[in-house]
Design an enzyme around this catalytic site. Structure first.
Site, PDB file in Angstrom:
ATOM      1  N   GLU A   5       0.850  -1.186   0.000  1.00 40.18           N
ATOM      2  CA  GLU A   5       0.000   0.000   0.000  1.00 40.18           C
ATOM      3  C   GLU A   5       0.886   1.236   0.000  1.00 40.18           C
ATOM      4  O   GLU A   5       1.201   1.760  -1.037  1.00 40.18           O
ATOM      5  CB  GLU A   5      -0.942  -0.032   1.213  1.00 40.18           C
ATOM      6  CG  GLU A   5      -2.105   0.922   1.084  1.00 40.18           C
ATOM      7  CD  GLU A   5      -3.278   0.558   1.991  1.00 40.18           C
ATOM      8  OE1 GLU A   5      -4.232   1.328   2.012  1.00 40.18           O
ATOM      9  OE2 GLU A   5      -3.230  -0.496   2.657  1.00 40.18           O
ATOM     10  N   GLU A  47      -2.596   0.686  13.322  1.00 46.34           N
ATOM     11  CA  GLU A  47      -3.735   1.010  12.468  1.00 46.34           C
ATOM     12  C   GLU A  47      -5.061   0.804  13.208  1.00 46.34           C
ATOM     13  O   GLU A  47      -6.008   1.577  13.057  1.00 46.34           O
ATOM     14  CB  GLU A  47      -3.707   0.111  11.227  1.00 46.34           C
ATOM     15  CG  GLU A  47      -4.849   0.317  10.271  1.00 46.34           C
ATOM     16  CD  GLU A  47      -4.695  -0.509   9.005  1.00 46.34           C
ATOM     17  OE1 GLU A  47      -5.282  -0.103   7.982  1.00 46.34           O
ATOM     18  OE2 GLU A  47      -4.002  -1.545   9.022  1.00 46.34           O
TER      19      GLU A  47
END
Length: 901
Positions: free
Chosen positions: A484, A756
């Site tokens: 990502e 996260e």
């Protein structure tokens, strides 16, 4: 008698001056926010300086600034009566491209002091347009191995005929480049030319290379890797986003000692080949085979007859821009803290810190021996190496030895996010001292520090800073390790103010926000990621796209730079316009939204404890907030028509919110913490219902046993709203909460960065789903902003920006016994610290020259300032008692407050 007094006073002043008691000097001279920059693309750069004063309450009353090209003055301001010491814009003779200038400043202050002239500082201009480019774009002149896409090597010999006075290299590439002269790497940057919206904005770098060149033969060399230009980015094998061919553009402008000039460029005379780097991908890593290294390939002695001619590419110059932010450079060098074998038999080294960069190794072995390094953030429950959360990213460095002596390896065109490495391959003897982790991030100046009496809170601050370091690699990324690593707008939005405390991110965000505008859709919608590699459909989510208004305003608040607002105003207005177009009767309730991403939701949620907030309700809040920020910017830029128009629009948008989402008693359709936090933070509710809404927020927090339940969008404002409505005790309880979900839960679990998810690792050391579970994601680190501005209390005074007028207002509760923070502003260092000593609160504050401050000291009993009960110093003025605070106005200087609680 009067004359005698005057004579004595004059003698005293002379004595003070000669003995250096009251002195004012100038230091830290910045041009475009950098010290002695090379490669400024601005035709009217701005100058900033710090004033150092021994006398308290010092204000600059005038300055004089001189800019010279050699000995010729190109600008002399004369004595300008002004307190301005930040962003003084050049207004002299037109600057020339590729030219070095020096500048000096001196100042006058309110105590009658004149500083000496500052030391000479320099800046060098870049190219102002395409006409300065003489170099040609070149690519390899042979058939590419399209499967492996090895790194591409380029070289050319040049002849330097005379002594060199000045030599400047201008370099950029399609792909990443590493350039050299006579085998020495040019500059200290990595992963150049950085990542921008390449089709519209490709940065070139400018280097002083005079010291690299020698009389006679010299070799210019460069290696190109795939990088962001054509490597895999995003998902589903998304390659060649900006183009298929790598290319190099290099120009070296030489000025000889006799004043003559010569230009050396990439052209038809260059040659190309392959070398030791067999493959390179940001996500997957790099493979280097030292047996394929063409020894001395970038030195004049090399015989390049087997190298192939290059191909001239037609890539043009119109999209080229000078570099606007700091390059990615190497920072800490970290040795492993332990080496061990896992239950599965894996050889693992632990560096003790989740970091971003790569590992440099020293190794000895036979030709063809290999060493393979894989990277992981965490070990699993059983102590084994865990890489499932890397998803499709292979994150592997593979090195094949030549067998010649001790060999050193490190990658060139990739980076990894890791704390642990697993070592495989035929090399069996592993010595920890042969492995060094190199930390990479954009070379932003550190600006803020924070510490307190609680070691867990201090570790949280460390984690916030490491999260920022790991994700500020030229663009603000969501995460640095899996497949990502994209410039997610939502993450950048929530973290932008916290980021601006810990590091100077002025140039970093300036540059990235210009890419945002470049990639903004025609209809004003803002993509999910900047630079946008996910396509036009991936855009327009509330709280994500609002980075277009929130980040420029935050940069203005922190740095006081109007130019950020000027640059971004059209983009801000276009984003608001998109919401207007998609609203019906001022209600924006359509389209895709991420909502309060990763909010609290318990497993097997039978009675509805998941904190789901209506996405369109959230969207309406951000719509209103973006209008408010646009109004703020319009006021600063004197756009009165817009102020008037959007003030009316804002009222309608808030009315539509109340009508759609609030009951007559002030209850909200979604009863979550995020719903109340956003409504209160963005002033969505009628004033008479706000306090009761804050009470409902506290009730909700209490119902979760004093835990937060907010996701990405609610979290940044949670403690701020509680503080604003007199619930600071609850804010502190949330900060200090140690069980899931909370800020300190990951710290208790051994985190060294921000996660996260609130519970990425469970108490039993099992994990959340590997499909989305990064352990280095700064978004939840946005609590830092509240720690700095409320716990320690360093902020702008209401209505001020850039810390010209400072407010010091800490909120003190027994939860902590001390806290301190400092911030390097463009005026100098602001610091505050407080300590509870039994019944006493001691607070020490430092305010830089050329600023003033309003200080809220949290006591009104038995107060002494700088050891005196009566205020006798000229620069301190008592203003009032307010809500338990004694409020003072002060000039620059150091202050110590003591009083009883």
């Amino acid at each position: 008698m009067h004359h005698m007094k005057k004579t004595i006073a004059c003698l005293l002043m002379a004595f003070i001056f000669l003995n250096g008691i009251a002195q004012t000097t100038v230091s830290e001279m910045l041009c475009e926010n950098m010290i002695n920059p090379i490669g400024i693309g601005e035709k009217k750069p701005r100058f900033t300086w710090k004033i150092n004063a021994t006398a308290p309450s010092t204000i600059q009353t005038a300055y004089e600034l001189i800019v010279r090209k050699g000995k010729q003055k190109v600008w002399n301001t004369g004595k300008v009566v002004s307190a301005q010491s930040v962003f003084v814009e050049f207004e002299g003779l037109a600057l020339e491209p590729d030219t070095k200038y020096n500048w000096q400043v001196r100042v006058w202050d309110n105590h009658g002091n004149t500083s000496a002239w500052s030391v000479q500082s320099t800046f060098q201009t870049a190219f102002f347009d395409s006409s300065s480019w003489q170099a040609k774009w070149i690519g390899i002149g042979f058939e590419e191995d399209k499967k492996n896409r090895p790194a591409q090597y380029f070289r050319n010999n040049i002849n330097i005929k005379k002594d060199v006075l000045q030599a400047t290299a201008y370099i950029t590439s399609q792909g990443m480049y590493e350039a050299s002269i006579n085998g020495s790497k040019i500059g200290n940057g990595y992963l150049t030319p950085g990542w921008t919206s390449y089709k519209k904005r490709l940065q070139y770098q400018v280097y002083d290379v005079a010291s690299y060149l020698k009389k006679g033969n010299n070799t210019l060399g460069a290696v190109l890797g795939n990088g962001w230009f054509r490597g895999t980015l995003g998902w589903s094998n998304n390659v060649d986003i900006y183009g298929k061919e790598l290319g190099l553009l290099m120009q070296v402008n030489v000025v000889y000692a006799d004043g003559t000039k010569e230009v050396f460029t990439t052209d038809e005379n260059w040659k190309s080949s392959y070398g030791a780097i067999l493959s390179n991908e940001i996500y997957h890593g790099e493979e280097i085979d030292a047996r394929k290294d063409q020894t001395n390939w970038n030195l004049p002695i090399f015989n390049a007859t087997n190298w192939k001619p290059v191909k001239i590419l037609n890539s043009g110059y119109k999209h080229l821009i000078a570099t606007e932010n700091e390059l990615i450079t190497s920072h800490e060098k970290i040795q492993p803290i332990k080496i061990f074998t896992t239950p599965k038999g894996e050889r693992v080294l632990d560096f003790g810190q989740n970091l971003v960069g790569w590992v440099k190794i020293k190794v000895k072995g036979n030709s063809g021996d290999s060493i393979i390094i894989k990277h992981a953030e965490v070990l699993d429950k059983f102590g084994n190496f865990y890489i499932d959360n890397m998803r499709s990213a292979r994150t592997t460095a593979k090195y094949i030895l030549s067998g010649k002596n001790t060999e050193e390896f490190e990658p060139h065109f990739t980076f990894f996010g890791f704390r642990y490495i697993m070592v495989e391959g035929s090399i069996t003897e592993i010595k920890p001292e042969d492995f060094t982790a190199i930390v990479l991030h954009s070379n932003m100046n550190p600006s803020g520090s924070f510490s307190s009496s609680d070691p867990l809170v201090n570790q949280l601050q460390q984690n916030i800073q490491w999260g920022q370091k790991g994700n500020f690699l030229d663009v603000p990324t969501d995460c640095p390790q899996r497949d990502e690593r994209l410039g997610w707008t939502g993450d950048a939005q929530v973290f932008s103010r916290t980021a601006a405390f810990n590091y100077n991110v002025h140039n970093f965000f300036n540059k990235w926000l210009k890419d945002l505008e470049a990639d903004q859709l025609q209809n004003g919608s803002v993509p999910f990621v900047i630079p946008n590699v996910l396509g036009a459909g991936a855009s327009g989510s509330a709280g994500w796209a609002d980075v277009a208004t929130i980040a420029p305003w935050n940069m203005y608040l922190v740095y006081g730079d109007k130019k950020v607002l000027e640059n971004q105003y059209a983009s801000m207005k276009a984003w608001v316009g998109f919401m207007e177009q998609n609203a019906k009767n001022d209600l924006w309730n359509k389209g895709f939204h991420f909502g309060d991403w990763l909010f609290y939701r318990p497993f097997d949620d039978n009675d509805g404890r998941a904190a789901v907030t209506d996405k369109y309700m959230i969207a309406q809040c951000f719509y209103a907030n973006s209008i408010q920020l646009l109004i703020n910017a319009a006021k600063v830029l004197d756009k009165n028509e817009d102020v008037s128009f959007y003030t009316d629009r804002l009222k309608n948008v808030k009315d539509a919110y109340v009508k759609e989402y609030m009951t007559s008693t002030g209850r909200l359709v979604s009863g979550t913490q995020t719903a109340y936090v956003l409504a209160l933070q963005f002033d969505m509710l009628p004033e008479n219902l706000r306090q009761s809404a804050a009470d409902r927020l506290v009730e909700n927090i209490t119902s979760y046993n004093t835990h937060l339940s907010t996701g990405f969008l609610g979290t940044p404002y949670l403690c701020e709203v509680l503080t604003k409505f007199g619930k600071v005790d609850v804010a502190y309880k949330l900060l200090m909460q140690k069980t899931f979900p909370s800020w300190l839960y990951p710290v208790k679990m051994g985190a060294t960065t921000i996660w996260e998810r609130w519970g990425g690792m469970h108490p039993d050391s099992t994990f959340e789903p590997a499909s989305m579970n990064s352990f280095n994601h700064y978004a939840y680190g946005a609590i830092g902003d509240w720690m700095y501005r409320a716990v320690v209390g360093i902020d702008n005074e209401e209505g001020s920006v850039g810390y010209k007028k400072i407010r010091i207002k800490p909120y003190i509760i027994d939860t902590l016994t001390n806290a301190s923070a400092s911030l390097e502003t463009y005026f100098g260092r602001v610091s505050n610290s407080w300590k509870i000593n039994g019944k006493q609160i001691v607070m020490e504050t430092s305010i830089p020259a050329n600023t003033s401050a309003v200080i809220y000291y949290p006591s009104q009993h038995e107060i002494s300032v700088n050891g005196k009960k009566e205020i006798s110093e000229a620069g301190i003025k008592f203003l009032r008692i307010e809500n338990g605070y004694s409020v003072y106005e002060v000039g620059s200087g150091a202050y110590r407050f003591e009083g009883n609680r």
